[in-house]
Structure formats: structure tokens, C-alpha cells
Enzyme design. Structure first.
Site, PDB file in Angstrom:
ATOM      1  N   GLU A 248       0.929  -1.204  -0.026  1.00 53.43           N
ATOM      2  CA  GLU A 248       0.301   0.014   0.191  1.00 53.43           C
ATOM      3  C   GLU A 248       0.987   1.277  -0.101  1.00 53.43           C
ATOM      4  O   GLU A 248       0.445   2.302   0.210  1.00 53.43           O
ATOM      5  CB  GLU A 248      -0.898   0.130   1.219  1.00 53.43           C
ATOM      6  CG  GLU A 248      -1.873  -1.237   1.051  1.00 53.43           C
ATOM      7  CD  GLU A 248      -3.295  -0.879   1.572  1.00 53.43           C
ATOM      8  OE1 GLU A 248      -3.309   0.201   2.606  1.00 53.43           O
ATOM      9  OE2 GLU A 248      -4.203  -1.417   1.236  1.00 53.43           O
ATOM     10  N   GLU A 382      16.302  10.366   9.001  1.00 54.92           N
ATOM     11  CA  GLU A 382      17.491  10.390   8.525  1.00 54.92           C
ATOM     12  C   GLU A 382      17.795   8.906   7.633  1.00 54.92           C
ATOM     13  O   GLU A 382      18.401   9.057   6.655  1.00 54.92           O
ATOM     14  CB  GLU A 382      18.595  10.067   9.766  1.00 54.92           C
ATOM     15  CG  GLU A 382      18.628  11.581  10.501  1.00 54.92           C
ATOM     16  CD  GLU A 382      17.154  11.913  11.456  1.00 54.92           C
ATOM     17  OE1 GLU A 382      16.563  10.863  11.623  1.00 54.92           O
ATOM     18  OE2 GLU A 382      17.036  13.063  11.449  1.00 54.92           O
TER      19      GLU A 382
END
Lengths: 398, 371
Positions: A248, A382
Site C-alpha cells: 500500500e 535520517e
């Protein structure tokens, strides 16, 4: 390039709107809230089941799996109509979006019948066992061990951050089945029923407060799991893990987009008519958040248009990053703008309440803190930047 | 919604890129900056390829393409730091005449653009640097068969070289456009940081033009608003292209430049900056093409779309110029490296047609006043 949809897509929208108008639960009967991401109230289970049975739960799937083989644009208008009404189709999002979807993609017919369909019909709820104390951003370092012994796996180890595990009937657990192989190549995926002896779930509260309990530590102490619960091939779990995260993903941006839009609506309502609405500094920063909300939606649409043309779009890699950080920026803006009033000023989201997966009104301070769920879970910002740098921009691995 | 270029639009992009790769190398922009080059030959080539006609309406001899196609061309112009009258003529002068002029006036002033690459400019700002139409004081006063102008206009792109200048003035308090021959006004060319985007201050005081040079296709201020919106998005599209090139140059540099025995692009401190630049470039591209589509569809979100495109481009150039120069290190801090040409072009895009900050405030006010 065009702003609207074609007639076929609009006809699909009309059909769904008619269904929603006939089938949305009476708001008076929807007061009971979820207890966790797998603790689903009865009214919501019934509604999810109705969606499945009528082919509206997962429109991309064939009818026997709760869909109607919808194309991408049809799926998009479907999600638009749900978002417009603040309707959550499943209060067990990992169960529907990841666990059942992974079983459908990688499991066999018996597993689909036994677990995926009951999860989609909200007869069972499911949680996802991925992270471990020593395997967060470096997920492939996971160490929970499963040893095949006859027709059972013997599982030992620990998962953590397992959302909703204490309320779930089944877990999809990623385990190490070959400790000698390179770390990505010794992982398998198992379905584990939560009432199996030796499995211990210890829920713990998150940043939201002592009664905001969704996370779990899950301990496995010689847990016997039938070998028929192996999803996909032995030692092929990393592919499923990536698939699970990708499940999805094509449409996951809609969630980021809609939740940012919701927060923006609340922010505008909060500021409108106050002196902040004439403060150039506030307006300047608010303008940026409004741009974010438009840009994320537009980039999502561009991704969709590329997929519809059979291309592999790069957009999906940046939408989670942009969406989660945009929410954080907006919440921080409102927090700073309201000043001390933000400490206990609740967001009035009662208008959205009836059908939304929401635990209730929260202050803007809490709301700001909750945005870190977005920038940390599912790969920190990050890590997302590293992924975009290496896979999209072609920069060398560090 | 289908938010991706069509095959035809992608083909146009490819052709435009090929043409500019060949005809507008960065050395052309450098020659102009050093005083030894001219954009005339490039403009003659583009005219022979029908670029000026491409997005003009068919009745004046144009090819009838829309704003999305124009955005494709402007983005490529920015990406090549291409000099010349294209942007001011096609994205600034043309919208003013199209929206404010009668059909006859459009024929009179736009047919020469389509047929022979006649050049134009658009004069709006009067020194505040805001392009805020509420601040327009220049005026045109009827005197017999002509109008007499007063006031000055600032930061007029190509204001010292365009053959015709569409000047926004007040007539009886309302906003109107007067088309003034470039040779009729005293223009003082400034020395902008980007030599490929020349602008000038023009003095309208006492300039007399024929009454038929007042555009009278509409008596509403809205047509002027619309023209300035289109010009604003044109600047955003060109800025986007310059930013894309800054990012591309940086990506090549980060892959190739070795320090400590590895490419510098393998360091996270470098990677993350490049990803942030990439995200802003993509965000800006989405906002620019949304505005272009809003023009093509006469969508009522034009105003907010314009400000989002412009502020998006401004935020993007801020990041791309700052980090793009920083990541290049010493070699980027030289006149010799081509990076500086694109940095300059990108910076102009922030300052023409309203700053990011002013557009963000407009966006927020727009959203606050929406029901």
C-alpha cells in the site's frame, strides 16, 4: 496533464458515495473508541466487515478479497471520499495494510483463508513484529531465532515497539532462521497466534501518557509455531519484509496528505479571528505549511500518474519524509504561536470523531510530540534521506 | 487528476533540451557576462523554430499551446541559463496583451511576436520591489487623441531592449495596460547579478502614446491581476530550471570528487543536504505545474497557485544556492566554474515579482479567508 478525472473514474466515485451514504454507521452508535491499533470496537468491526462483503474495503483486490479490481485513479477517488468524511476503513491499520496484505501477496490459499480474510473482515486483528532492541534502523540485524524441529518452529527472542500486540489475535513475526547466511538472507516470516504458550506480551505507554498504551515488548520463550505458519519460502523473509513495508506504499502518501490537511484545517480554525491571523511572522510560516500540504498532494498525484503509465516513480521515497516533517513544522508553528495557551488547549476534532481512528481531543503540545511518531517510525527521517540519496539520486553507500 | 506530462509534452521537453544544449551552452551566458557575447543569434534560432509562436493563440498566428507547454520551455531556459527576450516576451508581455487587449489589439501586438519574434516586456513595480498592484501610482491621462503617461517603473525585465512594453497604469483609478514603444521611454539599464536577466528603470513622465495603445478588452482590474500572475509563474518556472541544474551539477560533483579515499557523496552530511535540495526541487516542480494547469483550466485557485509556485521556487533557490555553493567547496567559489551562472539566475528568481515571504503571507491570507 489535467486537473480533473475522466468520466469512468467519476462514475466509480458516485457509486462509492452512494454506498457510503447508505452504509455509514449512525454517529450515535460510534462513541466507543479503539483501545489500541489492534483493539477495535464492535461497531468498527461491523463496518469494516460490511465494506469487505460489499467489495469496498480494498478496491484494488478482486471481489473475493473485498474489492472490485479498481485501477489506481479509482482507488484515489475512493480514498478522497473516505478522507473527506474522515472515515477510517480499518482501526487495525497494520492488520489490514501490512499483515493481511503480506499474506495475500506471499502466502498460500490456506493462509489467506485462515488469516488474511478474517483480518480483513475484522474477525481477527493483527500486529507486526519487526523491530527488536538491537534492530531498529538496522532492521536486518534482527536476532529473534526460529529453529525448525519436525513440523514446528521453536521461537526464542524479543520484539519491541510491536503496536497493538496486547489486543491482537495474531502476529506476523520476522525471525532469523539461518544465522550463518548474510543477514538479509537468513530471515523468515511466521504467523504466530498470540495465545500460543511461551509468548508474553508486555504493553507499555508511549509519550502520550500513562494510559496511552499501544507499544508492546513481546517475548518468545520456546514458542512452538506450526511450520505451516511460514509465509513464503524459508529464508525469503527479507523480500516479504520489504514487500510489507512497500504494501500500500503506492497509496500510503494519501494518509500523510490527509493527516496534514486535517492538522492544517485545525490550525486555521485555531488562528482564524485571533490577532495571530494578522501577524506577518505567523502568516509567513503558515503559508509554508499550506504549500507543503498542496505539494505533497500534487507529488502523490504525480506518483499515481506515473504508476498508471507503468513507470516506477521516485516520489514515494520522499512523500513519507516530506509529509512527516511538514506535520512537525506545522505543529511546532501552532505551538509557538499559541504560547502558554498551547499547554492545555485541546484540539477540537469532535466534528471528525464519529468514524475516525482517534483517541480523542489532545493539546497542541501533545500533537507536536505525536508528530515524532511520523519522523521516527517506519524508518527515521535520517534513514529515509539515506535511502533517497542512494536509490533515487544514485549516491554511493557510506 | 492526471498530474504528469503527456507524451507530447515530454517530447517537447526533450526537443527543447536538445535545442538549448546545442544553441545555449553555459559559455554563451558567460560570454554575455564578460561583455563579449550576444543573445541575438539564439533568439533568431528560437524564432526560426517557432518558439515565440508556440503558446500564442491561433488567431494571431500562434500554435495554440497552453501554459503547461510554456512552463516546460521556461524551465529548460532556466536549466540552461539561456539569455534573450523569450521569458519577458512570452511570459510577461504576451499575457498582458492577451488578457487586457481586444481581439484587434491582440492581433496588432501579438502577430509580430508569433511571426517574427518581435520582443516585449511588462512594467509593473514602481520601486518597492513587491509587484503589489495596490501600490501602482503610474497613470495615463487622456489628452485629445492620445494618452499622456506619468510615473516610473522599476526592475522591468528587458525594459531597455524590448520593442514594446506593456505598462500597468491607473486610468481613472482602475488598473489598465498601455502598450508603449520601447524607444519612446527613457530607460536606464541596471547591472543585475545575472547578466542573462537584464532589467531597467524606465521613466514614463510626459510620454505620449496614441489612444489605441490603451488596451480596452476589459474594464476589470482582474485581467491585469491575471497577467501578473502568469508573469510570476514564468519567473518561478525559470528559477526551477536553474535550481535543477544546480542540483545536477552537485550530484555529479558528489559522485566524482574524492576525499579521504571515497567520493564525498558517500558522506551523510553531504547526502542529506542533496536530498533536501532534491525534495525542494520536486516540491517546486509540483507547485509550478499546478499553477500552469490552473491557468490552462481557468481554475479559481489561480491566485494561491501563483503564490505557491513563486514562494516554492524562492525557498528552493535559497536551499540550492546556499548548499549548492557550499558543497562545491573552493572550485564553486571561482568565476571560472559554470556553477556561478546558475546560482545567479536562481537568485534573480527570488527577487523578481515578489519575494517568497510576501507570497507566503498572501497564501496564508487566501486560506484564512476561504470558507
Amino acid at each position: 496533464m489535467r486537473l480533473g478525472y475522466d468520466e469512468k473514474t467519476e462514475a466509480f466515485r458516485d457509486q462509492f458515495v452512494a454506498w457510503l451514504e447508505a452504509n455509514l454507521p449512525d454517529p450515535l452508535l460510534t462513541a466507543e473508541r479503539p483501545t489500541s491499533s489492534a483493539g477495535v470496537p464492535e461497531w468498527a468491526r461491523q463496518f469494516q466487515r460490511q465494506m469487505f462483503d460489499d467489495g469496498w474495503l480494498s478496491p484494488a483486490y478482486p471481489s473475493k478479497l473485498g474489492g472490485r479490481s479498481a485501477d489506481l485513479f479509482e482507488q484515489m477517488v475512493y480514498l478522497e471520499e473516505l478522507g473527506r468524511r474522515h472515515v477510517t476503513r480499518s482501526f487495525n491499520p497494520q492488520g489490514l495494510g501490512i499483515v493481511s496484505a503480506s499474506i495475500v501477496s506471499f502466502g498460500n490459499d490456506e493462509q489467506i483463508e485462515r488469516w488474511a480474510v478474517p483480518i480483513m473482515r475484522a474477525e481477527k486483528t493483527a500486529a507486526l513484529g519487526m523491530s527488536e532492541p538491537g534492530a531498529g534502523s538496522d532492521l536486518a540485524a534482527l536476532a529473534t531465532r526460529a529453529v525448525l524441529d519436525g513440523d514446528h518452529f521453536v521461537v526464542n527472542g524479543q520484539k519491541v515497539w510491536t503496536s497493538g500486540a496486547h489486543d491482537a489475535d495474531v502476529l506476523l513475526v520476522f525471525v532469523r532462521t539461518d544465522p550463518e547466511a548474510p543477514k538479509h538472507k537468513g530471515i523468515s516470516a511466521l504467523i504466530v497466534e498470540t495465545d500460543t504458550p511461551g509468548l508474553d506480551r508486555r504493553p507499555f505507554p508511549d509519550l502520550g501518557g500513562p494510559d496511552h498504551v499501544d507499544f508492546n515488548e513481546v517475548f518468545f520463550d520456546d514458542v512452538l509455531v506450526p511450520s505451516t505458519n511460514l509465509v513464503g519460502d524459508l529464508n525469503d523473509g527479507w523480500r516479504i519484509c520489504n514487500g510489507a513495508l512497500a504494501h500500500e506504499r503506492a497509496m500510503l502518501w494519501v494518509m500523510w496528505s490527509q493527516s496534514l490537511d486535517n492538522m492544517l484545517d485545525d490550525a486555521l480554525a485555531e488562528l482564524n479571528g485571533t490577532s495571530h491571523a494578522d501577524d506577518d511572522v505567523v502568516l509567513d510560516r503558515l503559508g509554508r505549511s499550506i504549500m507543503d500540504s498542496h505539494a505533497i498532494r500534487l507529488l502523490g498525484h504525480r506518483q499515481l500518474a506515473k504508476q498508471q503509465r507503468g513507470l516506477v516513480p521516485a516520489e514515494q521515497s520522499i512523500l513519507k519524509l516530506m509529509g512527516s516533517e511538514a506535520q512537525q513544522d506545522l505543529a511546532a508553528l501552532i505551538l509557538e504561536t499559541l504560547g502558554a495557551a498551547a499547554l492545555d488547549q485541546a484540539v477540537d476534532s469532535t466534528l471528525r470523531f464519529p468514524y475516525e481512528n482517534d483517541r480523542g481531543a489532545v493539546s497542541w503540545s501533545d500533537r507536536y510530540l505525536f508528530t515524532f511518531a511520523g519522523t521516527i517510525s517506519g524508518g527515521t527521517s535520517e534513514i529515509q534521506r539515506n535511502i533517497v540519496a542512494e536509490r533515487v539520486l544514485g549516491l554511493p553507500r557510506g | 487528476m492526471d498530474f504528469e506530462l503527456t507524451d507530447d509534452q515530454l517530447e517537447l521537453q526533450r526537443i527543447a533540451r536538445d535545442v538549448l544544449d546545442r544553441e545555449a551552452p553555459a559559455s554563451l551566458a558567460r560570454d554575455i557576462a564578460e561583455g563579449s557575447g550576444s543573445a541575438d543569434e539564439l533568439w533568431a534560432t528560437l524564432t526560426s523554430l517557432d518558439w515565440p509562436a508556440l503558446c500564442l493563440p491561433e488567431p494571431v498566428g500562434g500554435l495554440g499551446h497552453g501554459w503547461v507547454e510554456l512552463a516546460v520551455l521556461l524551465e529548460e531556459m532556466g536549466r540552461h541559463v539561456a539569455p534573450g527576450p523569450f521569458a519577458a516576451t512570452v511570459a510577461q508581455f504576451v499575457p498582458a496583451v492577451r488578457h487586457a487587449g481586444t481581439l484587434d489589439q491582440q492581433e496588432r501586438f501579438l502577430a509580430p511576436v508569433a511571426a517574427a519574434g518581435a520582443t516585449g516586456a511588462l512594467a509593473v513595480d514602481e520601486g518597492a520591489g513587491t509587484w503589489d498592484l495596490a501600490q501602482i501610482r503610474a497613470s495615463a491621462t487622456r489628452d485629445g487623441d492620445s494618452f499622456v503617461l506619468s510615473g516610473i517603473k522599476c526592475f522591468v525585465v528587458d525594459g531597455a531592449s524590448a520593442e514594446e512594453i506593456a505598462v500597468v497604469v491607473r486610468v481613472d483609478g482602475g488598473l489598465r495596460v498601455v502598450v508603449v514603444p520601447g524607444e519612446a521611454v527613457a530607460a536606464r539599464e541596471l547591472n543585475p547579478i545575472d547578466a542573462t536577466t537584464r532589467h531597467a528603470t524606465i521613466d514614463l513622465e510626459g510620454v505620449r502614446v496614441g489612444h489605441d495603445r490603451l488596451l480596452v478588452g476589459s474594464d476589470s482590474d482582474d485581467v491585469v491581476v491575471r497577467a501578473v500572475q502568469e508573469a510570476t509563474v514564468g519567473v518561478a518556472a525559470s528559477t526551477l530550471g536553474a535550481c535543477q541544474r544546480i542540483l545536477d551539477l552537485n550530484l555529479d560533483h558528489a559522485r566524482e570528487r574524492q576525499q579521504f579515499g571515497v567520493p564525498i557523496g558517500s558522506f551523510q552530511a553531504v547526502k542529506h543536504k542533496l536530498v533536501d535540495m532534491y525534495c525542494l526541487v520536486e516540491r517546486t516542480r509540483a507547485l509550478v505545474y499546478f499553477a500552469a494547469l490552473a491557468f490552462d483550466s481557468d481554475d479559481d485557485r489561480r491566485a494561491i497557485a501563483t503564490s505557491m509556485a513563486k514562494a516554492g521556487a524562492g525557498e528552493c533557490q535559497q536551499r540550492c544556492v546556499q548548499d549548492g555553493l557550499q558543497l562545491f567547496g573552493g572550485i564553486g567559489y571561482t568565476w571560472e566554474h559554470e556553477l556561478q551562472l546558475f546560482l545567479r539566475r536562481a537568485k534573480v528568481g527570488e527577487l523578481h515579482f515578489g519575494s517568497s515571504s510576501s507570497h507566503r503571507r498572501r497564501i496564508a491570507r487566501c486560506a484564512m479567508s476561504a470558507p
